[in-house]
Design a protein around this motif. Structure first.
Motif, PDB file in Angstrom:
ATOM      1  N   LEU A 110       0.821  -1.209   0.000  1.00 20.08           N
ATOM      2  CA  LEU A 110       0.000   0.000   0.000  1.00 20.08           C
ATOM      3  C   LEU A 110       0.859   1.266   0.000  1.00 20.08           C
ATOM      4  CD1 LEU A 110      -2.835  -1.109   2.448  1.00 20.08           C
ATOM      5  CD2 LEU A 110      -3.067  -0.634   0.005  1.00 20.08           C
ATOM      6  N   TYR A 111       1.962   1.242   0.768  1.00 21.13           N
ATOM      7  CA  TYR A 111       2.858   2.391   0.756  1.00 21.13           C
ATOM      8  C   TYR A 111       3.489   2.556  -0.630  1.00 21.13           C
ATOM      9  CZ  TYR A 111       2.877   3.763   5.678  1.00 21.13           C
ATOM     10  OH  TYR A 111       2.531   4.257   6.914  1.00 21.13           O
ATOM     11  N   SER A 112       3.794   1.445  -1.271  1.00 24.01           N
ATOM     12  CA  SER A 112       4.345   1.508  -2.615  1.00 24.01           C
ATOM     13  C   SER A 112       3.320   2.073  -3.591  1.00 24.01           C
ATOM     14  CB  SER A 112       4.791   0.115  -3.071  1.00 24.01           C
ATOM     15  OG  SER A 112       5.288   0.167  -4.392  1.00 24.01           O
ATOM     16  N   LEU A 113       2.067   1.666  -3.433  1.00 22.30           N
ATOM     17  CA  LEU A 113       0.991   2.185  -4.281  1.00 22.30           C
ATOM     18  C   LEU A 113       0.852   3.690  -4.101  1.00 22.30           C
ATOM     19  CD1 LEU A 113      -1.427   1.644  -6.179  1.00 22.30           C
ATOM     20  CD2 LEU A 113      -2.813   1.281  -4.131  1.00 22.30           C
ATOM     21  N   LEU A 114       0.926   4.147  -2.852  1.00 20.32           N
ATOM     22  CA  LEU A 114       0.838   5.574  -2.562  1.00 20.32           C
ATOM     23  C   LEU A 114       1.987   6.324  -3.225  1.00 20.32           C
ATOM     24  CD1 LEU A 114      -0.776   7.672  -0.869  1.00 20.32           C
ATOM     25  CD2 LEU A 114       0.830   7.238   0.993  1.00 20.32           C
ATOM     26  N   CYS A 115       3.192   5.731  -3.180  1.00 24.48           N
ATOM     27  CA  CYS A 115       4.361   6.362  -3.788  1.00 24.48           C
ATOM     28  C   CYS A 115       4.244   6.395  -5.309  1.00 24.48           C
ATOM     29  CB  CYS A 115       5.626   5.609  -3.375  1.00 24.48           C
ATOM     30  SG  CYS A 115       7.159   6.342  -4.013  1.00 24.48           S
ATOM     31  N   GLU A 116       3.809   5.294  -5.890  1.00 20.98           N
ATOM     32  CA  GLU A 116       3.688   5.235  -7.350  1.00 20.98           C
ATOM     33  C   GLU A 116       2.647   6.237  -7.852  1.00 20.98           C
ATOM     34  OE1 GLU A 116       3.419   1.212  -8.931  1.00 20.98           O
ATOM     35  OE2 GLU A 116       4.525   0.489  -7.186  1.00 20.98           O
ATOM     36  N   LYS A 117       1.597   6.446  -7.084  1.00 23.79           N
ATOM     37  CA  LYS A 117       0.593   7.457  -7.431  1.00 23.79           C
ATOM     38  C   LYS A 117       1.230   8.843  -7.448  1.00 23.79           C
ATOM     39  CE  LYS A 117      -3.886   9.259  -5.804  1.00 23.79           C
ATOM     40  NZ  LYS A 117      -3.478  10.639  -5.443  1.00 23.79           N
ATOM     41  N   MET A 118       2.030   9.145  -6.405  1.00 24.67           N
ATOM     42  CA  MET A 118       2.712  10.435  -6.327  1.00 24.67           C
ATOM     43  C   MET A 118       3.702  10.593  -7.477  1.00 24.67           C
ATOM     44  SD  MET A 118       5.268  11.847  -3.330  1.00 24.67           S
ATOM     45  CE  MET A 118       6.448  10.514  -3.688  1.00 24.67           C
ATOM     46  N   MET A 119       4.432   9.532  -7.801  1.00 21.45           N
ATOM     47  CA  MET A 119       5.421   9.589  -8.877  1.00 21.45           C
ATOM     48  C   MET A 119       4.755   9.881 -10.216  1.00 21.45           C
ATOM     49  SD  MET A 119       7.782   6.349  -7.672  1.00 21.45           S
ATOM     50  CE  MET A 119       8.949   6.436  -9.036  1.00 21.45           C
ATOM     51  N   PHE A 120       3.620   9.243 -10.453  1.00 19.97           N
ATOM     52  CA  PHE A 120       2.891   9.444 -11.707  1.00 19.97           C
ATOM     53  C   PHE A 120       2.371  10.875 -11.802  1.00 19.97           C
ATOM     54  CE2 PHE A 120      -1.192   9.498 -13.982  1.00 19.97           C
ATOM     55  CZ  PHE A 120      -0.783   9.050 -15.228  1.00 19.97           C
ATOM     56  N   GLU A 121       1.831  11.388 -10.701  1.00 20.65           N
ATOM     57  CA  GLU A 121       1.222  12.721 -10.711  1.00 20.65           C
ATOM     58  C   GLU A 121       2.256  13.847 -10.722  1.00 20.65           C
ATOM     59  OE1 GLU A 121      -2.853  11.554  -8.215  1.00 20.65           O
ATOM     60  OE2 GLU A 121      -1.163  12.496  -7.178  1.00 20.65           O
ATOM     61  N   SER A 122       3.465  13.572 -10.210  1.00 24.44           N
ATOM     62  CA  SER A 122       4.454  14.638 -10.033  1.00 24.44           C
ATOM     63  C   SER A 122       5.716  14.449 -10.867  1.00 24.44           C
ATOM     64  CB  SER A 122       4.845  14.751  -8.551  1.00 24.44           C
ATOM     65  OG  SER A 122       3.706  14.972  -7.748  1.00 24.44           O
ATOM     66  N   ASP A 123       5.726  13.448 -11.741  1.00 23.16           N
ATOM     67  CA  ASP A 123       6.876  13.201 -12.619  1.00 23.16           C
ATOM     68  C   ASP A 123       8.153  12.921 -11.822  1.00 23.16           C
ATOM     69  OD1 ASP A 123       8.072  12.871 -15.111  1.00 23.16           O
ATOM     70  OD2 ASP A 123       8.724  14.967 -15.210  1.00 23.16           O
ATOM     71  N   ILE A 124       8.002  12.167 -10.738  1.00 25.64           N
ATOM     72  CA  ILE A 124       9.152  11.744  -9.933  1.00 25.64           C
ATOM     73  C   ILE A 124       9.585  10.374 -10.429  1.00 25.64           C
ATOM     74  CG2 ILE A 124       9.874  11.039  -7.596  1.00 25.64           C
ATOM     75  CD1 ILE A 124       7.924  13.177  -6.547  1.00 25.64           C
ATOM     76  N   THR A 125      10.881  10.143 -10.527  1.00 24.90           N
ATOM     77  CA  THR A 125      11.402   8.903 -11.087  1.00 24.90           C
ATOM     78  C   THR A 125      12.014   8.001 -10.021  1.00 24.90           C
ATOM     79  OG1 THR A 125      13.616   9.798 -11.493  1.00 24.90           O
ATOM     80  CG2 THR A 125      11.947  10.178 -13.197  1.00 24.90           C
ATOM     81  N   ALA A 126      12.243   6.749 -10.393  1.00 26.21           N
ATOM     82  CA  ALA A 126      12.913   5.810  -9.494  1.00 26.21           C
ATOM     83  C   ALA A 126      14.332   6.285  -9.185  1.00 26.21           C
ATOM     84  CB  ALA A 126      12.945   4.416 -10.125  1.00 26.21           C
ATOM     85  N   THR A 127      14.954   6.950 -10.166  1.00 31.18           N
ATOM     86  CA  THR A 127      16.295   7.499  -9.951  1.00 31.18           C
ATOM     87  C   THR A 127      16.281   8.567  -8.867  1.00 31.18           C
ATOM     88  OG1 THR A 127      16.903   7.055 -12.256  1.00 31.18           O
ATOM     89  CG2 THR A 127      18.251   8.651 -11.064  1.00 31.18           C
ATOM     90  N   ASP A 128      15.224   9.379  -8.837  1.00 25.63           N
ATOM     91  CA  ASP A 128      15.080  10.377  -7.780  1.00 25.63           C
ATOM     92  C   ASP A 128      15.074   9.702  -6.406  1.00 25.63           C
ATOM     93  OD1 ASP A 128      14.904  12.520  -9.562  1.00 25.63           O
ATOM     94  OD2 ASP A 128      12.723  12.375  -9.699  1.00 25.63           O
ATOM     95  N   LEU A 129      14.282   8.634  -6.267  1.00 21.01           N
ATOM     96  CA  LEU A 129      14.200   7.908  -5.003  1.00 21.01           C
ATOM     97  C   LEU A 129      15.556   7.342  -4.602  1.00 21.01           C
ATOM     98  CD1 LEU A 129      10.836   5.919  -5.356  1.00 21.01           C
ATOM     99  CD2 LEU A 129      11.207   8.151  -4.302  1.00 21.01           C
ATOM    100  N   GLU A 130      16.279   6.820  -5.574  1.00 20.60           N
ATOM    101  CA  GLU A 130      17.591   6.237  -5.285  1.00 20.60           C
ATOM    102  C   GLU A 130      18.572   7.296  -4.787  1.00 20.60           C
ATOM    103  OE1 GLU A 130      18.823   4.303  -8.856  1.00 20.60           O
ATOM    104  OE2 GLU A 130      17.221   2.795  -8.777  1.00 20.60           O
ATOM    105  N   GLU A 131      18.575   8.457  -5.430  1.00 26.70           N
ATOM    106  CA  GLU A 131      19.506   9.517  -5.026  1.00 26.70           C
ATOM    107  C   GLU A 131      19.175  10.059  -3.640  1.00 26.70           C
ATOM    108  OE1 GLU A 131      20.400  12.552  -7.895  1.00 26.70           O
ATOM    109  OE2 GLU A 131      20.073  11.185  -9.580  1.00 26.70           O
ATOM    110  N   ILE A 132      17.894  10.157  -3.331  1.00 23.36           N
ATOM    111  CA  ILE A 132      17.476  10.617  -2.004  1.00 23.36           C
ATOM    112  C   ILE A 132      17.873   9.597  -0.944  1.00 23.36           C
ATOM    113  CG2 ILE A 132      15.470  11.122  -0.538  1.00 23.36           C
ATOM    114  CD1 ILE A 132      14.108  12.172  -3.156  1.00 23.36           C
ATOM    115  N   THR A 133      17.685   8.320  -1.237  1.00 22.85           N
ATOM    116  CA  THR A 133      18.054   7.254  -0.301  1.00 22.85           C
ATOM    117  C   THR A 133      19.556   7.261  -0.044  1.00 22.85           C
ATOM    118  OG1 THR A 133      16.199   5.917  -1.134  1.00 22.85           O
ATOM    119  CG2 THR A 133      17.886   4.784   0.154  1.00 22.85           C
ATOM    120  N   LYS A 134      20.345   7.493  -1.089  1.00 24.16           N
ATOM    121  CA  LYS A 134      21.800   7.582  -0.933  1.00 24.16           C
ATOM    122  C   LYS A 134      22.181   8.755  -0.035  1.00 24.16           C
ATOM    123  CE  LYS A 134      23.200   5.581  -5.397  1.00 24.16           C
ATOM    124  NZ  LYS A 134      23.820   5.876  -6.722  1.00 24.16           N
ATOM    125  N   GLN A 135      21.503   9.877  -0.222  1.00 26.08           N
ATOM    126  CA  GLN A 135      21.807  11.067   0.569  1.00 26.08           C
ATOM    127  C   GLN A 135      21.528  10.819   2.055  1.00 26.08           C
ATOM    128  OE1 GLN A 135      23.140  14.148  -0.342  1.00 26.08           O
ATOM    129  NE2 GLN A 135      23.141  14.478   1.864  1.00 26.08           N
TER     130      GLN A 135
END
Length: 289
Positions: free
Chosen positions: A1-26
């Motif tokens: 469900l948390y993943s579904l919530l994130c994927e909804k946000m990514m679709f609506e806001s043009d956020i990519t998996a690469t964005d998530l990876e860079e934030i996690t690294k930071q």
């Protein structure tokens, strides 16, 4: 469900998996030199990030819970002085002020929610209004990051900034407050603490207190100057409940204001008709942990 919530946000806001990876690294970069963190001295590899566990999320993007404990003391100024007089606490004990707090719940259970809207904006608005300050006055923030996407989601709603702009700032370890970019989660967040679910807010409280030199064992990453205002925000239940506290270095003098009215969150009620008057049978206050 948390993943579904994130994927909804990514679709609506043009956020990519690469964005998530860079934030996690930071966030991991903050944790590798923090002895309090579970991920202390554990460097993050690209292989770990590329192995999905739940939807868009890989294991480093998910906070796995364990146990820990924490204690703090919240008093009035009069009580603090009495404790000093009674030699319960040291005469030179420092303190900061709670300038405001806000709490909002969409529903006790996810199944009761009529949609995936969040109570985060309302919780923050209540805290900000109570404090008398503005969002642009906040210098530091700790936001509950049970999943990488949630820190983007919550910061966006707290500060009223588009999620894509928040994601871009988070890749540098900061978030926009409407006027400037401010540091966030300098201890690495619960993604890297593996904090207890029931006490995960303590991770944030230690982080905030470290910025003011008030933690017994502070995190190593702190701001060069103590922040005048800090925000501590937490959520739970697939973003069904939200709490925000505003801390102030100096005693607040701004008068509180009424929160800006926001669109009400709706819940699933069987056979309800629009405009129907309901009766509250029971109410339970839930306090920030």
């Amino acid at each position: 469900l948390y993943s579904l919530l994130c994927e909804k946000m990514m679709f609506e806001s043009d956020i990519t998996a690469t964005d998530l990876e860079e934030i996690t690294k930071q966030l991991r970069n903050h944790a590798v030199n923090n002895p309090r963190a579970f991920q202390y001295q554990k460097e993050l590899t690209d292989k770990q990030l590329k192995k999905p566990l739940a939807g868009v999320y890989s294991t480093p993007m998910i906070a796995i819970v364990t146990d820990h404990g924490f204690a703090t003391l919240i008093t009035s100024e009069e009580t603090k002085q009495r404790l000093i007089d009674e030699s319960v606490i040291k005469k030179d004990s420092k303190h900061i002020y709670i300038a405001g707090s806000g709490h909002s719940a969409h529903a006790e259970y996810l199944i009761q929610k009529q949609d995936l809207r969040s109570p985060a904006a309302l919780a923050c608005e209540r805290a900000i209004a109570f404090s008398g300050f503005g969002r642009e006055d906040i210098d530091y923030a700790w936001i509950y990051d049970c999943f990488t996407g949630m820190i983007i989601h919550e910061a966006s709603l707290y500060f009223g900034i588009p999620a894509k702009d928040v994601a871009n700032s988070l890749k540098k370890g900061k978030i926009p407050n409407g006027k400037k970019d401010i540091p966030i989660n300098l201890g690495g967040g619960i993604l890297n603490y593996q904090a207890a679910m029931s006490l995960s807010g303590a991770c944030g409280l230690i982080d905030i207190m470290s910025q003011y030199g008030l933690a017994a064992e502070p995190i190593p990453n702190t701001m060069q100057e103590e922040p005048n205002l800090s925000l501590l925000g937490g959520n739970g239940g697939i973003d069904s409940i939200n709490s925000v506290i505003i801390f102030s270095k100096t005693k607040p003098t701004n008068p509180a204001r009424r929160p800006i009215p926001l669109k009400q969150l709706t819940v699933n009620i069987p056979k309800v008709t629009e405009g129907e008057t309901g009766t509250i049978v029971t109410a339970t206050p839930v306090f920030f942990n």
